[in-house]
Design a protein around this motif. Structure first.
Motif, PDB file in Angstrom:
ATOM      1  N   VAL A 121      -6.190   2.062   3.232  1.00 46.32           N
ATOM      2  CA  VAL A 121      -5.594   2.781   2.300  1.00 46.32           C
ATOM      3  C   VAL A 121      -6.218   4.188   1.822  1.00 46.32           C
ATOM      4  CG1 VAL A 121      -4.340   2.486   0.173  1.00 46.32           C
ATOM      5  CG2 VAL A 121      -4.606   0.654   1.593  1.00 46.32           C
ATOM      6  N   GLU A 122      -7.492   4.291   1.809  1.00 43.51           N
ATOM      7  CA  GLU A 122      -8.171   5.537   1.481  1.00 43.51           C
ATOM      8  C   GLU A 122      -7.777   6.345   2.667  1.00 43.51           C
ATOM      9  OE1 GLU A 122     -12.229   4.196   1.082  1.00 43.51           O
ATOM     10  OE2 GLU A 122     -11.886   3.719  -1.205  1.00 43.51           O
ATOM     11  N   SER A 179      -3.907  -3.232  -6.535  1.00 44.70           N
ATOM     12  CA  SER A 179      -2.347  -3.161  -6.142  1.00 44.70           C
ATOM     13  C   SER A 179      -2.290  -4.034  -5.350  1.00 44.70           C
ATOM     14  CB  SER A 179      -2.262  -1.692  -5.894  1.00 44.70           C
ATOM     15  OG  SER A 179      -2.683  -1.318  -4.892  1.00 44.70           O
ATOM     16  N   SER A 226       0.878  -1.317   0.146  1.00 42.13           N
ATOM     17  CA  SER A 226       0.095   0.033  -0.018  1.00 42.13           C
ATOM     18  C   SER A 226       0.794   1.299   0.164  1.00 42.13           C
ATOM     19  CB  SER A 226      -1.050  -0.048   1.062  1.00 42.13           C
ATOM     20  OG  SER A 226      -1.565  -1.242   1.145  1.00 42.13           O
ATOM     21  N   GLU A 286     -11.006   2.933  -5.398  1.00 38.95           N
ATOM     22  CA  GLU A 286     -11.074   1.634  -4.840  1.00 38.95           C
ATOM     23  C   GLU A 286     -10.641   0.411  -5.844  1.00 38.95           C
ATOM     24  OE1 GLU A 286     -14.842   0.521  -3.119  1.00 38.95           O
ATOM     25  OE2 GLU A 286     -14.337  -1.574  -3.226  1.00 38.95           O
ATOM     26  N   VAL A 297      -9.021  -1.800   2.310  1.00 39.86           N
ATOM     27  CA  VAL A 297      -9.365  -0.631   1.231  1.00 39.86           C
ATOM     28  C   VAL A 297      -9.733   0.685   2.119  1.00 39.86           C
ATOM     29  CG1 VAL A 297     -11.107   0.109  -0.425  1.00 39.86           C
ATOM     30  CG2 VAL A 297     -10.408  -2.448  -0.434  1.00 39.86           C
ATOM     31  N   ILE A 353      -6.791   0.501  -5.641  1.00 40.50           N
ATOM     32  CA  ILE A 353      -6.391  -0.217  -4.470  1.00 40.50           C
ATOM     33  C   ILE A 353      -6.481  -1.582  -4.401  1.00 40.50           C
ATOM     34  CG2 ILE A 353      -6.700  -0.354  -1.987  1.00 40.50           C
ATOM     35  CD1 ILE A 353      -7.719   2.597  -2.168  1.00 40.50           C
ATOM     36  N   ARG A 354      -7.528  -2.084  -4.800  1.00 40.27           N
ATOM     37  CA  ARG A 354      -7.855  -3.764  -5.091  1.00 40.27           C
ATOM     38  C   ARG A 354      -6.662  -4.338  -5.815  1.00 40.27           C
ATOM     39  NH1 ARG A 354     -11.942  -5.643  -2.294  1.00 40.27           N
ATOM     40  NH2 ARG A 354     -13.592  -4.157  -1.396  1.00 40.27           N
ATOM     41  N   LEU A 366       1.887   1.804  -3.333  1.00 37.02           N
ATOM     42  CA  LEU A 366       0.974   2.326  -4.118  1.00 37.02           C
ATOM     43  C   LEU A 366       0.913   3.632  -4.012  1.00 37.02           C
ATOM     44  CD1 LEU A 366      -1.731   2.184  -6.025  1.00 37.02           C
ATOM     45  CD2 LEU A 366      -3.159   1.835  -3.747  1.00 37.02           C
ATOM     46  N   LEU A 367       0.808   4.258  -2.896  1.00 34.63           N
ATOM     47  CA  LEU A 367       0.266   5.722  -2.435  1.00 34.63           C
ATOM     48  C   LEU A 367       1.591   6.538  -2.856  1.00 34.63           C
ATOM     49  CD1 LEU A 367      -1.565   5.755   0.958  1.00 34.63           C
ATOM     50  CD2 LEU A 367      -2.391   5.747  -1.499  1.00 34.63           C
TER      51      LEU A 367
END
Ligand code: FES
Ligand code: FES
Lengths: 166, 782
Positions: free
Chosen positions: A145-146, A127, A109, A121, A142, A124-125, A112-113
């Motif tokens: 991460v949001e 990644s 995560s 969403e 999820v 995120i899923r 990703l960010l």
């Protein structure tokens, strides 16, 4: 064989067999046991670390292949005791239960960010598709991460979606 | 300062260590001079062992020992709590009965050398006839164990087969009968199973770290197996454990063998299973083949229900084995009123790994059968599946509701709960969307399933039915213990007998204690998973922890508070009845300024000369809670799916759930249990199956062949609740650990069958992977 690399900002080196996996070097030689082994076959993602800015499964490469690289493990994420926004997000949004997949999940995560601080969403899923979790059903991962994305962007995170009350 | 309050989503106290990578799992705990074990496992499902050559392995530098059945035979077979059927030898003794059975153990200076050693042990086998299919096993045409007379080791039977048949024979009744497989699953916790065994020579005591959900049972088994003076000489510790799901609700041969090796070698011995080992040496779940039959009147009034079939136990019985189906028996009738019922389940041995508890254990199976049968009956009767359910539910005034299976269900409003689902999920809107989709030739399905489960094991009388801890030399029923100890500085230790593997007991138990005592959660530490500290603990399983263990914490806290009230009354010169605990102290009711902080109360309680005359020092109370009934959580779920007409791929578009687990202590944690549970049930419906070929070889032993849901396989979930407290315990809590897993499987299958019903498809066996769905569509179209 000798290997040297930078781990969590410090120079490290050690003596390994040619067949020693990076994850075992991290866990056994460096005593950084936050990086977990769930399958040793590149499938579960529990062993994910960030290597030269990319998430990698440290069971899928040899320690000697990481020679000269720069690695961040879960232990290197918090700075001066301050949690990384992703760690904070996992805590705030119940992104973990048993916590075994969590270090790998957090590292994926974070990666990703670093590339995209406002993922959808679906992004995120996608990644974290290579990180298996048997406990959470991914819903709160999820949300975590949001939450972290909002923090990174300097915004107010969305409120939790659970309903209070007994 | 956080005073834990019921119904608040307090953040978890477990998390700070885990999110920093500082949580200590078995493989993170290191010892000086430790050795590592690896196992030689059978590639055959049934074979005679004609020779074992360990010389090459023994010659490898770093290998310390190679053990076979000759070395461990005297320790006896692996003990089981319900020892019905064939028990497992610690190492295969002359014959192997399933692929993956341990034949030899190699212990070496490190894990890599131990695995090299295992590869260097040569075993000759003479293959024998293999029995894989449980229905074939039930015919007894070939025996799994030739010293047993039958492959059927136990039969559960209840109800009245003739009464059901008489109703089915009536001319005016509609009979719906479906034969279905509830396939075998592999629990697949992400942390592999592992142990660290330390025999202390001189003391003849042993300490074992293990990925278990029930440390006391393991300690009991060690004491008996090794002839220790008693269970007090065996200390079993479950540190952080990376997932349970029933796989830790067992006692394993590797636990005994690592201890044996540690005793022999005088060194700590570690064993961590590999992923492909995990698929064969850790217990499996489910594995039923059965026929569900509903007899109804043409207006949809249910008359009778029967469920008859076989349950696969694998080659050896372990902890619960034959007792798993009886947990399903409890909920076999579902939420419906019947005039007659019949249930018969044959438990059979096959040449496959042991089947035992897996999240839900028996209840997902029976709920699957009844909910699939009800949907099929709705189709046969031409009725709406929601209306049909509501017509036949137990009504609120029926509770406590006696079922024909001999249970008394505590409380519920099944119709009211389903109404909430109809509204929250906008079922009418979904049906309208379905009509549009169908007009366009798309396969759009809306699947509903409802359930009631039996949780909170168990009133101690259940021990008379054979489920007690006596199999491990620990005569004890299914009650649970807690200790609440207020220290002289007014910090608190809570000791629990539950064995969490991610359920957040540290948080929730300190929430309960904080709520009762008025002491902030930051000052409370929860100790679990260590037999040294716990009076007696049964562990975690069957959604029992809050409803039994959590209640024990509340009672122990109340007892501690009662004594503290006497001390506070003495300090405040008030009457003890008037003492109220709040805000980290106590005050006199109605006069908040007449108060004393907890630190003063606790300090006084350890200094007899300052205490009321004749009172004993200490603030340390133990409670054992024995519930008066099981608890009966229930709920209604809906899934919306679309099936690709070309590929058979099932897309899960939406999932809405309304659950009733009684009172809720921490809504955040309850939600998390539901998310994970629902996802696991979806895994069974769409993805997972342990598959053996005719030779008994497990062809799904890697995570590639045995796919569990990933983040892209599931949507976010829309959760709602109703609240019907139970009177089986003073907190009114029912349990939530398994609910999602129990109901999501039939919910998904009902949705897919609903999507494909225009093709006339009535059932497809799980898992509903694209190929299987595609084949069903092809067949229906032909
Ligand atoms: S341990 Fe590396 S992917 Fe599973
Ligand atoms: S939190 Fe347990 S596997 Fe993810």
């Amino acid at each position: 064989m000798q290997v040297s690399m930078t781990v969590n900002g410090g120079e490290v080196s050690g003596d390994v067999e040619a067949r020693t996996l990076l994850v075992h070097f991290i866990r056994e030689n460096l005593h950084l046991t936050g990086t977990h082994v769930g399958c040793e076959s590149g499938y579960c993602g529990a062993c994910t670390v960030i290597l030269d800015s990319k998430p990698v499964k440290s069971c899928s490469m040899l320690a000697v292949q990481a020679e000269g690289s720069s690695i961040t493990t879960i232990e290197g994420l918090a700075s001066n005791g301050e949690l990384h926004p992703v760690q904070e997000g996992f805590w705030e949004r119940h992104g973990l239960q048993c916590g075994f997949c969590t270090p790998g999940m957090i590292m994926s995560s974070v990666a990703l960010l670093e590339e995209n601080d406002n993922p959808s969403e679906a992004e995120i899923r996608h990644s974290i598709e290579g990180n298996l979790c048997r406990c959470t059903g991914y819903h709160n991962i999820v949300k975590a991460v949001e939450y972290a994305g909002a923090k990174v962007r300097g915004e107010e995170p969305p409120p939790p979606d659970w309903e209070e009350g007994s | 300062m956080t005073i834990g309050v019921f119904g608040t989503s307090v953040k978890r106290t477990e998390d700070p260590a885990l999110i920093r990578g500082q949580g200590l799992f078995v493989d993170d705990i290191k010892r000086d001079n430790e050795a590592a074990a690896a196992f030689v496992r059978s590639p055959f499902a049934h074979a005679k062992i004609t020779s074992i050559d360990k010389s090459a392995a023994e010659a490898l530098p770093g290998v310390q020992a190679v053990y076979t059945a000759d070395d461990v035979r005297s320790l006896g077979p692996l003990l089981a709590q319900v020892p019905i059927g064939k028990l497992r030898p610690l190492l295969a003794d002359g014959v192997v009965k399933h692929v993956g059975e341990a034949v030899a153990m190699v212990v070496a200076d490190n894990a890599a050398t131990a695995r090299d050693g295992a590869d260097a042990v040569f075993v000759d086998y003479d293959p024998l006839k293999v029995v894989v299919d449980p229905e074939y096993a039930a015919t007894n045409e070939a025996l799994v164990h030739d010293d047993l007379e039958s492959n059927i080791i136990h039969t559960w039977e209840e109800g009245d087969a003739e009464a059901v048949q008489a109703l089915a024979d009536r001319e005016d009744t509609v009979v719906t009968s479906v034969k279905m497989v509830n396939q075998r699953l592999i629990p697949t916790a992400i942390e592999p199973r592992g142990v660290l065994a330390e025999w202390q020579h001189g003391y003849d005591r042993v300490t074992l770290h293990s990925t278990t959900q029930q440390p006391h049972a393991v300690a009991g088994a060690l004491a008996l197996t090794f002839g220790l003076p008693g269970v007090s000489s065996a200390r079993v510790i479950a540190p952080e454990v990376g997932g349970g799901f029933g796989r830790g609700l067992n006692v394993y041969a590797e636990e005994m063998l690592a201890v044996f090796a540690s005793r022999e070698l005088g060194r700590p011995v570690r064993w961590i299973e590999t992923r492909s080992e995990a698929s064969k040496s850790t217990t499996h779940g489910r594995g039923w083949a059965a026929t569900a039959t509903i007899v109804s009147e043409p207006d949809g009034n249910f008359l009778a229900y029967s469920l008859v079939g076989v349950a696969d136990m694998g080659a050896y019985s372990q902890n619960f084995s034959v007792a798993i189906p009886v947990l399903g028996q409890f909920t076999m009738p579902g939420q419906y009123k019947w005039d007659a019922i019949y249930w018969k389940m044959d438990c059979v041995h096959t040449h496959t790994p042991t089947v035992d508890a897996y999240r839900g254990a028996g209840r997902p199976e029976t709920s699957f059968y009844v909910e699939r049968a009800v949907d099929t009956a709705a189709r046969d009767l031409g009725m709406d599946p929601i209306e049909l359910r509501k017509k036949n539910f137990f009504q609120p005034e029926d509770f406590p509701a006696a079922t024909l299976i001999g249970m008394s269900m505590d409380s519920g409003d099944y119709g009211g709960n389903l109404d909430v689902l109809v509204e929250k999920a906008d079922i009418a809107g979904l049906r309208a969307m379905q009509e549009t989709a169908r007009a366009e030739g798309r396969y759009f399905g809306v699947g509903i399933a409802t359930f009631v489960e039996a949780c909170g094991l168990a009133p101690s009388g259940f021990a008379d039915a054979g489920v007690s801890w006596a199999g491990y030399g620990l005569p004890s029923a299914f009650n649970e213990s807690a200790v609440v100890r207020v220290h002289p500085d007014a910090s608190v230790t809570v000791v629990t007998g539950t064995g969490p593997t991610g359920q957040g007991h540290e948080t929730v138990w300190s929430q309960i204690a904080s709520d009762r005592l008025g002491i902030p959660m930051e000052r409370i530490t929860v100790v679990h998973g260590d037999t040294k500290d716990t009076p007696m603990g049964i562990g975690t399983g069957g959604s029992r922890s809050a409803a039994v263990g959590g209640v024990a914490v509340a009672i122990a806290a109340d007892r501690t508070k009662e004594k503290a009230a006497k001390v506070a009354a003495h300090l405040l010169e008030a009457s003890e009845e008037d003492i109220v605990f709040a805000d980290n102290g106590a005050h006199v009711a109605g006069s908040p300024d007449k108060n004393v902080p907890w630190t003063d109360i606790a300090a006084t309680a350890y200094q007899p000369h300052k205490m009321p005359e004749g009172m004993e020092a200490g603030l340390d109370m133990t409670a054992f809670f024995d519930p008066s009934n099981l608890t009966w959580p229930y709920g209604s779920h809906v899934a919306v799916v679309e099936v690709d007409p070309e590929t058979g791929d099932v897309e899960l578009l939406k999932y809405v759930a309304v659950d009733d687990c009684g009172n809720i202590i921490n809504p955040m944690i309850v939600g998390g249990q539901l998310h994970g549970g629902i996802t696991q049930g979806i895994g069974q419906a769409l993805l997972e199956a342990a598959v053996f070929d005719d030779e008994g070889t497990l062809i799904t032993s890697t995570l590639t062949d045995y796919p569990i849901p990933t983040a892209t396989d599931v949507p976010s979930f829309d959760l709602h609740k109703t609240t019907t407290p139970t009177d089986a315990n003073p907190l009114g809590v029912k349990g939530i650990g398994e609910a999602g897993t129990i109901v999501s499987t039939p919910t998904i299958v009902n949705a897919v069958v609903d999507a494909l019903s225009p093709l006339g498809i009535k059932h497809i066996e799980m898992p509903l992977r694209p190929r299987r769905v595609w084949e069903a569509m092809q067949e229906a179209r032909a």
